[in-house]
Design an enzyme around this catalytic site. Structure first.
Site, PDB file in Angstrom:
ATOM      1  N   ASN A 259       0.843  -1.204   0.000  1.00  0.00           N
ATOM      2  CA  ASN A 259       0.000   0.000   0.000  1.00  0.00           C
ATOM      3  C   ASN A 259       0.873   1.247   0.000  1.00  0.00           C
ATOM      4  O   ASN A 259       2.097   1.152   0.004  1.00  0.00           O
ATOM      5  CB  ASN A 259      -0.946  -0.024   1.208  1.00  0.00           C
ATOM      6  CG  ASN A 259      -0.176  -0.199   2.500  1.00  0.00           C
ATOM      7  OD1 ASN A 259       0.651   0.625   2.851  1.00  0.00           O
ATOM      8  ND2 ASN A 259      -0.417  -1.319   3.185  1.00  0.00           N
TER       9      ASN A 259
ATOM     10  N   ASP B 107      -4.390  -6.623   4.877  1.00  0.00           N
ATOM     11  CA  ASP B 107      -5.385  -7.522   5.471  1.00  0.00           C
ATOM     12  C   ASP B 107      -5.279  -8.933   4.891  1.00  0.00           C
ATOM     13  O   ASP B 107      -5.707  -9.896   5.517  1.00  0.00           O
ATOM     14  CB  ASP B 107      -6.797  -6.973   5.236  1.00  0.00           C
ATOM     15  CG  ASP B 107      -7.036  -5.721   6.058  1.00  0.00           C
ATOM     16  OD1 ASP B 107      -6.528  -5.660   7.186  1.00  0.00           O
ATOM     17  OD2 ASP B 107      -7.709  -4.786   5.565  1.00  0.00           O
TER      18      ASP B 107
ATOM     19  N   LYS C  75       9.447 -16.854 -10.560  1.00  0.00           N
ATOM     20  CA  LYS C  75       8.690 -15.757 -11.166  1.00  0.00           C
ATOM     21  C   LYS C  75       7.543 -16.335 -12.011  1.00  0.00           C
ATOM     22  O   LYS C  75       7.768 -17.255 -12.815  1.00  0.00           O
ATOM     23  CB  LYS C  75       9.632 -14.933 -12.053  1.00  0.00           C
ATOM     24  CG  LYS C  75       8.979 -13.704 -12.597  1.00  0.00           C
ATOM     25  CD  LYS C  75       9.946 -12.938 -13.495  1.00  0.00           C
ATOM     26  CE  LYS C  75       9.195 -11.840 -14.205  1.00  0.00           C
ATOM     27  NZ  LYS C  75       9.873 -11.398 -15.408  1.00  0.00           N
TER      28      LYS C  75
ATOM     29  N   PHE D 277      -5.328   3.033  14.595  1.00  0.00           N
ATOM     30  CA  PHE D 277      -5.658   4.024  13.573  1.00  0.00           C
ATOM     31  C   PHE D 277      -6.805   3.476  12.725  1.00  0.00           C
ATOM     32  O   PHE D 277      -6.949   2.264  12.588  1.00  0.00           O
ATOM     33  CB  PHE D 277      -4.445   4.321  12.685  1.00  0.00           C
ATOM     34  CG  PHE D 277      -3.568   5.401  13.244  1.00  0.00           C
ATOM     35  CD1 PHE D 277      -2.771   5.153  14.347  1.00  0.00           C
ATOM     36  CD2 PHE D 277      -3.559   6.668  12.682  1.00  0.00           C
ATOM     37  CE1 PHE D 277      -1.974   6.156  14.890  1.00  0.00           C
ATOM     38  CE2 PHE D 277      -2.769   7.680  13.210  1.00  0.00           C
ATOM     39  CZ  PHE D 277      -1.973   7.427  14.322  1.00  0.00           C
TER      40      PHE D 277
ATOM     41  N   LYS E 241     -14.537   0.220  14.619  1.00  0.00           N
ATOM     42  CA  LYS E 241     -13.204  -0.373  14.869  1.00  0.00           C
ATOM     43  C   LYS E 241     -12.846  -0.301  16.350  1.00  0.00           C
ATOM     44  O   LYS E 241     -12.265  -1.230  16.906  1.00  0.00           O
ATOM     45  CB  LYS E 241     -12.141   0.343  14.036  1.00  0.00           C
ATOM     46  CG  LYS E 241     -12.109  -0.184  12.612  1.00  0.00           C
ATOM     47  CD  LYS E 241     -11.119   0.493  11.701  1.00  0.00           C
ATOM     48  CE  LYS E 241     -11.391   0.044  10.272  1.00  0.00           C
ATOM     49  NZ  LYS E 241     -10.783   0.861   9.255  1.00  0.00           N
TER      50      LYS E 241
HETATM   51  N1  CTP Z   1      -4.376  -3.436  11.895  1.00  0.00           N
HETATM   52  C1  CTP Z   1      -3.612  -4.460  12.397  1.00  0.00           C
HETATM   53  N2  CTP Z   1      -3.516  -5.647  11.737  1.00  0.00           N
HETATM   54  C2  CTP Z   1      -4.199  -5.852  10.599  1.00  0.00           C
HETATM   55  C3  CTP Z   1      -4.986  -4.811  10.054  1.00  0.00           C
HETATM   56  C4  CTP Z   1      -5.047  -3.613  10.738  1.00  0.00           C
HETATM   57  O1  CTP Z   1      -2.976  -4.283  13.444  1.00  0.00           O
HETATM   58  N3  CTP Z   1      -4.074  -7.014   9.981  1.00  0.00           N
HETATM   59  C5  CTP Z   1      -4.490  -2.174  12.653  1.00  0.00           C
HETATM   60  C6  CTP Z   1      -3.915  -0.970  11.965  1.00  0.00           C
HETATM   61  O2  CTP Z   1      -2.560  -0.768  12.323  1.00  0.00           O
HETATM   62  C7  CTP Z   1      -4.792   0.136  12.512  1.00  0.00           C
HETATM   63  C8  CTP Z   1      -6.128  -0.532  12.719  1.00  0.00           C
HETATM   64  O3  CTP Z   1      -5.857  -1.915  12.804  1.00  0.00           O
HETATM   65  O4  CTP Z   1      -4.359   0.593  13.770  1.00  0.00           O
HETATM   66  C9  CTP Z   1      -7.140  -0.293  11.629  1.00  0.00           C
HETATM   67  O5  CTP Z   1      -6.582  -0.534  10.367  1.00  0.00           O
HETATM   68  P1  CTP Z   1      -7.381  -0.201   9.028  1.00  0.00           P
HETATM   69  O6  CTP Z   1      -6.543  -0.586   7.868  1.00  0.00           O
HETATM   70  O7  CTP Z   1      -7.936   1.187   9.100  1.00  0.00           O
HETATM   71  O8  CTP Z   1      -8.632  -1.131   9.161  1.00  0.00           O
HETATM   72  P2  CTP Z   1      -8.816  -2.666   9.079  1.00  0.00           P
HETATM   73  O9  CTP Z   1      -8.895  -3.201  10.466  1.00  0.00           O
HETATM   74  O10 CTP Z   1      -7.770  -3.284   8.204  1.00  0.00           O
HETATM   75  O11 CTP Z   1     -10.260  -2.759   8.419  1.00  0.00           O
HETATM   76  P3  CTP Z   1     -10.749  -2.278   6.954  1.00  0.00           P
HETATM   77  O12 CTP Z   1      -9.629  -2.636   6.012  1.00  0.00           O
HETATM   78  O13 CTP Z   1     -11.975  -3.078   6.748  1.00  0.00           O
HETATM   79  O14 CTP Z   1     -11.004  -0.816   7.026  1.00  0.00           O
END
Ligand code: CTP
Length: 397
Positions: free
Chosen positions: A210, A279, A289, A323, A337
């Site tokens: 990302n 995620d 490859k 966050f 969240k």
């Molecule tokens: N986070 C985490 N581990 C993951 C995904 C997220 O620790 N596998 C933490 C991030 O560091 C952040 C919070 O969860 O503090 C929210 O992350 P965000 O990307 O906003 O949301 P997600 O929980 O991934 O949900 P979505 O993608 O559905 O918005």
């Protein structure tokens, strides 16, 4: 409160007989935990040896604005940025006058103009000079600009006069430098921060990731270090300099980040989950490859563990701050969240606005705790980070 742990102090030594006490000032600053660098003026060099200052400070003494080698290594702008505080001790009448008029004819006066750090001066001179109208007015001008004066003592002077103008005691100077960091709010606390994006390999050359730059996380790391915390970082993919005063573990994937966090979490007081963790990861990583004629039309994904949620479930969990990076339904999504992950607070980021959030230097966030939601207005990520840490210490410590 007299704690200079993690603080960088630049000591300016100017031309006064009391310069012979400057190695002791270095030691007293170090006793309080500071890292010290020294700039010496031509006048200062007449009264104390550079070798003494280099030996006690364990750093090269900086003395020349025009030294090409020094400018390549740590020039005047780097020194100005490096310092959390600059203390000129002793501050001679001439140096005080130069600061007053914004002169930049040597390294010390130039650094003072270029720094955003707090500036303190400890005047030292003959009692009649100190009593002069010129000095009094110069000190008042500097005082109005926010420069802190460490008042000289009264007593017998090197010239035989008796009066006010003796350099304050080195221990007193060190304590007053420490006093300006009244924000030692996380002193004695341990903080773990995840920073940056994770990289999920598809094959030896491709990956899923990302746009996270790590700027917000690193600003938080800086704010925690500044607040006196023992700070540990788990760092993924970033495009910023790493806060050198923190302990750092580098990782690549979400799984590696999970393992690194779990290894360190036990003794922490505060966990800040700022990383943009992927995620999902490809279920299978191809050893070779993937060729374009391989007929691959989709990649099967497996969900990664949620690191923040896992930490929040721990029996003796630290205070957990997450966050929420959102593009719509901001408060509702962030509140969800907060509830689902059961963390103590969530920092809501609007990542649909390209002027703030991911990759930009500025941010505007909402601080959501179980009790209330507060907006932190648009500002640099560093200022936002400091405001977040202030709220965290106010509500949870
Ligand atoms: N986070 C985490 N581990 C993951 C995904 C997220 O620790 N596998 C933490 C991030 O560091 C952040 C919070 O969860 O503090 C929210 O992350 P965000 O990307 O906003 O949301 P997600 O929980 O991934 O949900 P979505 O993608 O559905 O918005």
């Amino acid at each position: 409160m007299n704690n200079l742990a993690n603080k960088r102090v630049l000591l300016g030594v100017s031309g006064s007989i009391a310069a012979y006490k400057s190695p002791d000032i270095v030691r007293r600053l170090q006793d309080l935990g500071a890292e010290v660098r020294v700039i010496i003026t031509n006048g200062g060099r007449e009264f104390v040896s550079e070798l003494s200052l280099q030996t006690v400070s364990k750093n090269k003494v900086h003395d020349n604005l025009w030294d090409k080698d020094a400018e390549l290594a740590m020039g005047h702008i780097e020194l100005a940025k490096w310092a959390d505080a600059v203390i000129i001790a002793p501050a001679s009448a001439n140096t005080i006058a130069k600061l007053c008029h914004g002169k930049a004819d040597d390294l010390l006066s130039t650094v003072i103009l270029a720094t955003k750090a707090a500036v303190l001066i400890a005047p030292s001179m003959n009692q009649q000079m100190f009593a002069s109208k010129a000095i009094k007015e110069n000190l008042e001008i500097l005082n109005n600009r926010g420069v802190v004066t460490i008042e000289p003592g009264f007593g017998e002077q090197a010239c035989g006069d008796v009066g006010e103008g003796r350099l304050a005691e080195p221990i007193e100077i060190a304590k007053q430098v420490a006093n300006i960091f009244s924000n030692n709010t996380l002193s004695g606390k341990k903080v773990l921060i995840t920073i940056g994006g994770t990289i999920e390999a598809i094959d030896p050359v491709r990956y899923i990731s990302n746009h996270s730059s790590g700027k917000m996380g690193m600003a938080l790391a800086h704010a925690c270090v500044q607040a006196g915390a023992e700070t540990t970082l788990i760092v993924g993919s970033i495009s910023v300099d790493v806060e050198k005063r923190a302990n750092v573990t580098y990782i690549t994937s979400a799984n590696e980040m999970y393992d690194a966090v779990m290894k360190k979490i036990k003794s922490q007081d505060l966990f800040i989950s700022c990383a943009a963790v992927a995620d999902f990861r490809p279920t299978k990583i191809s050893q070779n490859k993937i060729k374009k004629d391989s007929n691959l039309s989709s990649i099967e994904l497996t969900r990664n563990k949620d690191i923040l949620e896992s930490v929040c479930k721990l029996k003796n969990k630290p205070i957990c701050i997450g966050f929420a990076a959102e593009t719509e339904n901001f408060i509702a999504n962030a509140t969800a969240k907060l509830e689902i992950k059961k963390c103590d607070a969530i920092i809501l980021n609007d990542i649909s606005n390209t002027e703030i959030g991911l990759n930009s230097d500025e941010n505007e966030v909402h601080f959501l705790s179980q009790e209330k939601t507060e907006k932190i207005d648009r500002s640099s990520k560093q200022i936002i980070a400091e405001k977040i840490i202030k709220k965290v210490t106010k509500y949870f410590f």
